[in-house]
Design a protein around this motif. Structure first.
Motif, PDB file in Angstrom:
ATOM      1  N   LYS A 142       0.756  -0.960   0.148  1.00 34.13           N
ATOM      2  CA  LYS A 142      -0.130  -0.051  -0.184  1.00 34.13           C
ATOM      3  C   LYS A 142       0.791   1.262   0.040  1.00 34.13           C
ATOM      4  CE  LYS A 142      -4.501  -0.848   1.688  1.00 34.13           C
ATOM      5  NZ  LYS A 142      -5.588  -0.321   3.079  1.00 34.13           N
ATOM      6  N   GLY A 143       0.190   2.098  -0.677  1.00 30.41           N
ATOM      7  CA  GLY A 143       1.038   3.663  -0.592  1.00 30.41           C
ATOM      8  C   GLY A 143       0.656   4.213   0.929  1.00 30.41           C
ATOM      9  N   THR A 144       1.180   5.380   0.984  1.00 31.46           N
ATOM     10  CA  THR A 144       0.934   5.952   2.299  1.00 31.46           C
ATOM     11  C   THR A 144       0.808   7.621   2.081  1.00 31.46           C
ATOM     12  OG1 THR A 144       1.968   6.616   4.498  1.00 31.46           O
ATOM     13  CG2 THR A 144       3.289   6.343   2.884  1.00 31.46           C
ATOM     14  N   ALA A 145      -0.252   8.182   2.867  1.00 36.07           N
ATOM     15  CA  ALA A 145      -0.259   9.781   2.858  1.00 36.07           C
ATOM     16  C   ALA A 145      -0.659  10.147   4.245  1.00 36.07           C
ATOM     17  CB  ALA A 145      -1.327  10.223   1.824  1.00 36.07           C
ATOM     18  N   THR A 146       0.133  11.126   4.630  1.00 34.81           N
ATOM     19  CA  THR A 146       0.136  11.815   5.961  1.00 34.81           C
ATOM     20  C   THR A 146      -0.146  13.284   5.595  1.00 34.81           C
ATOM     21  OG1 THR A 146       1.709  10.332   6.818  1.00 34.81           O
ATOM     22  CG2 THR A 146       1.262  12.310   8.039  1.00 34.81           C
ATOM     23  N   LEU A 147      -1.480  13.417   6.285  1.00 28.02           N
ATOM     24  CA  LEU A 147      -2.068  14.706   6.012  1.00 28.02           C
ATOM     25  C   LEU A 147      -2.064  15.492   7.068  1.00 28.02           C
ATOM     26  CD1 LEU A 147      -4.938  13.605   3.651  1.00 28.02           C
ATOM     27  CD2 LEU A 147      -2.756  14.093   3.067  1.00 28.02           C
ATOM     28  N   GLU A 148      -1.993  16.615   7.136  1.00 30.98           N
ATOM     29  CA  GLU A 148      -2.280  17.552   8.393  1.00 30.98           C
ATOM     30  C   GLU A 148      -3.422  18.734   8.022  1.00 30.98           C
ATOM     31  OE1 GLU A 148       0.827  20.358  10.790  1.00 30.98           O
ATOM     32  OE2 GLU A 148      -0.081  21.425   9.253  1.00 30.98           O
ATOM     33  N   LEU A 149      -4.557  18.290   9.089  1.00 34.26           N
ATOM     34  CA  LEU A 149      -5.580  19.241   8.913  1.00 34.26           C
ATOM     35  C   LEU A 149      -5.588  20.035   9.945  1.00 34.26           C
ATOM     36  CD1 LEU A 149      -6.434  16.610   7.232  1.00 34.26           C
ATOM     37  CD2 LEU A 149      -8.673  16.878   8.561  1.00 34.26           C
ATOM     38  N   SER A 150      -5.897  21.703   9.573  1.00 34.70           N
ATOM     39  CA  SER A 150      -5.828  22.665  10.567  1.00 34.70           C
ATOM     40  C   SER A 150      -6.940  23.605  10.321  1.00 34.70           C
ATOM     41  CB  SER A 150      -4.616  23.576  10.243  1.00 34.70           C
ATOM     42  OG  SER A 150      -4.361  23.916   9.000  1.00 34.70           O
TER      43      SER A 150
END
Length: 530
Positions: A265-273
Motif C-alpha cells: 500500500k501507498g501512504t499519505a500523511t495529511l495535516e488538517l488545520s
C-alpha cells in the motif's frame, strides 16, 4: 367478434411483452449469472506450478532439529540488545553497533568464509555479499532490518529486552517477530550451508537496514546506493518481510494461509488545520477551531474511503484461495465480479480485513487548546492513509475534501508515497513460484496466495532493481497473537523460528536449483561482477 378477438390478442401480446421486460428478462439474466457463478465455483482450477518441475522432483533436504535450542538461544541473545528506533536520527546507535558485534561473534563461519564479504554501510547498516560458484547470473537479495520499535516495559508480562525463553516454547522480546527473527533466520541458514561444507551456486546479498521502522532513509536507501555504486543495477528478485502465515483469519478453510506480498500500500500523511480567534472562555463563539476540526475528523471516520475490493491485486488472493475452501466460499471467492460488495461488507467489520478492502484512514494526532480558560486560536490533526493500489494519493485526498466539505479546514500534505507496482505472480514467473514452493516445502499444509501488503517495508528502496519484489514473514501468527506485532509481549515459538530458518535455507537451495532459468547479469567482468 373477429375485431374484438384481435384487440384481445393485441392486449395479451402487450401484457406478454411487459411481463418479459419487467420480469422475464431480468429473471433470465439472474439465472444466467447464477449459472455462471456456480460453473466457475465447480470448475475452479488449482494454480499449478508445472514450470517448476525441477523443484517438485528434487530430493529435498531441510535443516534438522539437532541445534534447535542453540538457534533459539542465539535469537534470544539478539533480543537482549535494545536497537530501538524512535525517530529519524534518534536511535539507540550504540545498541546497533553492539548488535553488529553480536552477529559477528555468533556466526563465525559467515564472517570467516572467503566467499562472503561484509560491509558496514552508513555506520549502522550491514551488507553481506555471498559470492556464488557460478558467475554471470543475476544475483538476488534477502532483506531484513536490525532496528525495532519502542516499547513500554510496564505493559509487558516479561522484560521486553530480557530475551527470555519461557517453558522451552516461546522466545519473548521486542523484535522476535519484527524483525530480528528475519535477520538471524537468514544468517542461520547461510551458516548451516557453510557448516555442511557447501557454497551456494548463485550470488546473493543479505541487506540489513538499521532504520526500517523510521522509513529506511539512512539504512536501506544507502544500501541500495552502495549496490548501484558498484554497478549492480539489476536483481533477479528481492525478498523482504511481510505477512506471516495465519490461520482462521480468512473463512472457508482450516489450513494455514501464506500471503506473499506482491504489492504494498501507498501512504499519505495529511495535516488538517483550522485557524480561529482566541478569546475568553466566558463568552465563546458558536464554533471553535477545535469543534470545527473535530467535526471534520468525525466525518472522515463516519465516511470511510470507498471499497475497492476486487479492483486490485487482492482479487488474485481469493482466486488462489478458491480451490482450497468449501463450496459456499468458493462460490464467493471465484466470483468477485458478482460478490465483491457482499464480501466487502463482511470484511470491513474487522479492522485487519478492512485494510484489504480500501484505503484506510487513521487519525493519529490531534492538538488544540493552550489554556483552560482560553478559546483556542487554532487546532491541528494528523491523518494517516494507507492507500490501496487501485487508488492514487490524489484521489484519496480529493475524497477527503469532498467528505469534509468545509473551506475552513485546510489540508496540507506532509508526506506521501504511491502504492508499489504489482509484481508478477503467474505460472511463468519463476521467482514467485520458487518462493511459493519454498513455503510449501516447510509449511506443508499452507495455501500460498498473492496479496497486497498493508504495511510498508524497505522494498521501496529496491523498486528500480527488479520487478520481482516479494514480502513474506516465515512464521505462524494466530489471530489472537496479531496484537503482539508492534504490541505487548512480542514472541515467536521455538518451532516456528526453526521453520523460519528452514524457509530461508530452502530459498537458497531452490534458487540454486533454478540457476539455469536465471537471466544473465549485465556485468561483463566476472572478477568485478559484484
Amino acid at each position: 367478434m373477429g375485431l374484438a378477438s384481435k384487440r384481445k390478442g393485441r392486449r395479451y401480446r402487450c401484457w406478454q411483452k411487459l411481463f418479459l421486460a419487467l420480469i422475464g428478462f431480468p429473471l433470465a439474466a439472474g439465472l444466467l449469472l447464477v449459472f455462471v457463478a456456480i460453473f466457475r465455483a465447480v470448475f475452479v482450477h488449482q494454480q499449478n506450478q508445472s514450470v517448476l518441475h525441477i523443484l517438485n522432483n528434487q530430493v529435498m533436504d531441510k535443516i534438522d532439529e539437532s541445534q534447535i535450542t542453540q538457534r533459539a538461544e542465539r535469537l534470544a541473545g539478539a533480543l537482549k540488545i535494545p536497537s530501538v528506533s524512535y525517530a529519524t536520527d534518534n536511535q539507540e546507535k550504540e545498541a546497533l553497533l553492539q548488535l553488529h558485534q553480536y552477529l559477528e561473534t555468533n556466526f563465525p563461519l559467515i564472517h570467516s568464509a572467503t566467499f562472503i564479504k561484509k560491509e558496514v554501510i552508513n555506520t549502522y547498516s550491514l551488507l553481506y555479499t555471498v559470492e556464488g560458484t557460478t558467475k554471470g547470473k543475476l544475483p538476488y537479495l534477502l532483506a531484513s532490518h536490525l532496528d525495532v520499535v519502542p516499547v513500554d516495559p510496564s505493559t509487558w508480562e516479561v522484560p521486553p529486552f530480557g530475551g527470555k525463553i519461557i517453558n522451552r516454547t516461546y522466545i519473548y522480546g521486542r523484535g522476535a517477530i519484527d524483525d530480528k527473527s528475519g535477520v538471524l533466520g537468514i544468517m542461520e541458514a547461510v551458516e548451516y550451508v557453510i557448516q555442511r561444507g557447501h557454497r551456494p551456486q548463485r550470488t546473493f546479498f543479505m541487506a540489513f537496514g538499521h532504520d526500517e521502522e523510521i522509513s529506511g532513509n539512512r539504512g536501506a536507501q544507502e544500501l541500495a546506493k552502495a549496490l548501484k555504486a558498484r554497478g549492480v543495477d539489476r536483481l533477479d528478485f528481492v525478498l523482504d518481510e511481510g505477512f506471516p502465515l495465519t490461520k482462521n483469519l480468512i473463512p472457508g478453510t482450516d489450513k494455514h494461509i501464506a500471503m506473499v506480498g506482491i504489492s504494498e500500500k501507498g501512504t499519505a500523511t495529511l495535516e488538517l488545520s483550522v485557524s480561529g480567534n482566541p478569546g475568553h472562555s466566558s463568552f465563546p463563539p458558536p464554533e471553535s477551531a477545535i469543534g470545527i476540526l473535530a467535526a471534520a475528523v468525525a466525518r472522515l471516520e463516519e465516511n470511510p474511503q470507498p471499497s475497492l475490493l476486487g479492483k486490485g491485486p487482492e482479487s488474485a488472493t481469493f482466486k488462489y484461495l478458491a480451490p482450497h475452501v468449501s463450496f459456499f466460499y468458493r462460490l464467493l471467492y471465484n466470483n468477485m465480479w458478482l460478490f465483491s460488495g457482499l464480501m466487502a461488507r463482511q470484511m470491513e467489520r474487522v479492522p485487519l480485513t478492512n485494510a484489504f478492502v480500501r484505503t484506510t484512514t487513521a487519525i493519529t494526532v490531534f492538538h488544540g487548546g493552550i489554556k483552560d480558560n482560553v478559546v483556542p486560536p487554532s487546532a491541528k490533526a494528523v491523518i494517516n492513509h494507507r492507500v490501496h493500489p487501485s487508488q492514487t494519493v490524489a484521489e484519496a485526498i480529493a475524497y477527503d475534501r469532498k467528505i469534509i466539505s468545509d473551506p475552513r479546514v485546510h489540508i496540507r500534505v506532509k508526506t506521501f508515497r504511491e502504492a508499489h507496482p504489482v509484481s508478477p505472480f503467474g505460472l511463468d514467473c519463476i521467482p514467485f513460484q520458487m518462493v511459493m514452493i519454498s513455503i510449501q516445502q516447510v509449511f506443508t499444509d499452507a495455501v500460498v496466495v498473492p496479496a497486497v501488503f498493508i504495511a510498508n517495508t524497505d522494498t521501496r528502496w529496491y523498486l528500480s532493481f527488479t520487478k520481482n519484489l516479494y514480502r513474506f514473514l516465515p512464521t505462524v501468527i494466530m489471530p489472537e497473537d496479531v496484537s503482539r506485532y508492534h504490541g505487548n509481549n512480542e514472541r515467536i515459538s521455538i518451532q516456528h523460528y526453526h521453520e523460519a530458518v528452514n524457509f530461508y535455507y530452502r530459498i537458497i537451495k531452490n534458487a540454486d536449483m533454478l540457476i539455469d532459468q536465471v537471466p544473465a547479469s549485465t556485468t561483463n567482468n566476472d572478477d568485478e561482477e559484484l
